[in-house]
Design an enzyme around this catalytic site. Sequence first.
Site, PDB file in Angstrom:
ATOM      1  N   SER A 138       0.856  -1.194   0.000  1.00 53.54           N
ATOM      2  CA  SER A 138       0.000   0.000   0.000  1.00 53.54           C
ATOM      3  C   SER A 138       0.885   1.235   0.000  1.00 53.54           C
ATOM      4  O   SER A 138       2.027   1.197   0.492  1.00 53.54           O
ATOM      5  CB  SER A 138      -0.886  -0.001   1.244  1.00 53.54           C
ATOM      6  OG  SER A 138      -1.530   1.247   1.416  1.00 53.54           O
ATOM      7  N   TYR A 151      -2.349   0.649   9.990  1.00 51.12           N
ATOM      8  CA  TYR A 151      -2.334  -0.148   8.770  1.00 51.12           C
ATOM      9  C   TYR A 151      -1.024   0.046   8.012  1.00 51.12           C
ATOM     10  O   TYR A 151      -0.407  -0.917   7.542  1.00 51.12           O
ATOM     11  CB  TYR A 151      -3.517   0.263   7.895  1.00 51.12           C
ATOM     12  CG  TYR A 151      -3.594  -0.427   6.555  1.00 51.12           C
ATOM     13  CD1 TYR A 151      -4.115  -1.708   6.450  1.00 51.12           C
ATOM     14  CD2 TYR A 151      -3.174   0.230   5.392  1.00 51.12           C
ATOM     15  CE1 TYR A 151      -4.208  -2.339   5.214  1.00 51.12           C
ATOM     16  CE2 TYR A 151      -3.267  -0.389   4.156  1.00 51.12           C
ATOM     17  CZ  TYR A 151      -3.780  -1.670   4.070  1.00 51.12           C
ATOM     18  OH  TYR A 151      -3.872  -2.289   2.840  1.00 51.12           O
TER      19      TYR A 151
END
Length: 232
Positions: A138, A151
């Site tokens: 990501s 995250y």
Amino acid sequence: MTHNDSRTALITGASRGLGRALATELAASGWRLLLTARGEAPLREVAVELGAEALPGDVTDPNHRATLTSRAEELGGVDLLINNASDLGATPLPRLADYPLDLLPGLFDTNVVTPLALSQLLLPGLRNRGGAIINISSDAATGGYEGWGGYGATKAALDQISNVLAAEESAVDVWWVDPGEMRTKMLADAVGSDADDATPPEEVAPVILRLLTDRPTNQRYSIDQLRESVTA
């Protein structure tokens, strides 16, 4: 990619979003697919649609990982592992000053420990078959985005695990890919609204899978880098 029924891929988080899109692309190219996800009904729906094998379960469970490995070995091993399953963590996305620390161990288990565990279990077959691992990362792994600390930390850890694994495993290709913002439930959950303006995962999947034909250097790639290599 040429049609060859002897190639087998295991995809985690395959019932929706990017996992489903990647499975669809590989199925169209003749790959035999082992698909896993926690949602049994949607996973079986995808498997029927694609002529794939559904093995529903939670990949954080060592017993389920053992089941996946056993089935892979029955098929002679896998040529490709795609670690796509991921957890967002606390929502709405909290600032780090307020992050519930009790959620972090589970988040790291899902996003970091489990991909490594599956890689460890499948590496013997991947080595023998000259296979590949694609870990889905990501932009939160590298960017300082408010609310994405928990995250993002897990994805940064996954990046480094991928980096070292690539250095250690000369017989296996290892790539870790930032797919960018996609029109998925995860993004919608993260931003607290729909994600209709984001890129559909069906447009991202074929770009990622060019890795399998181009076989570039084992490293981290953003989706923009991969798009540039496709059009170059």
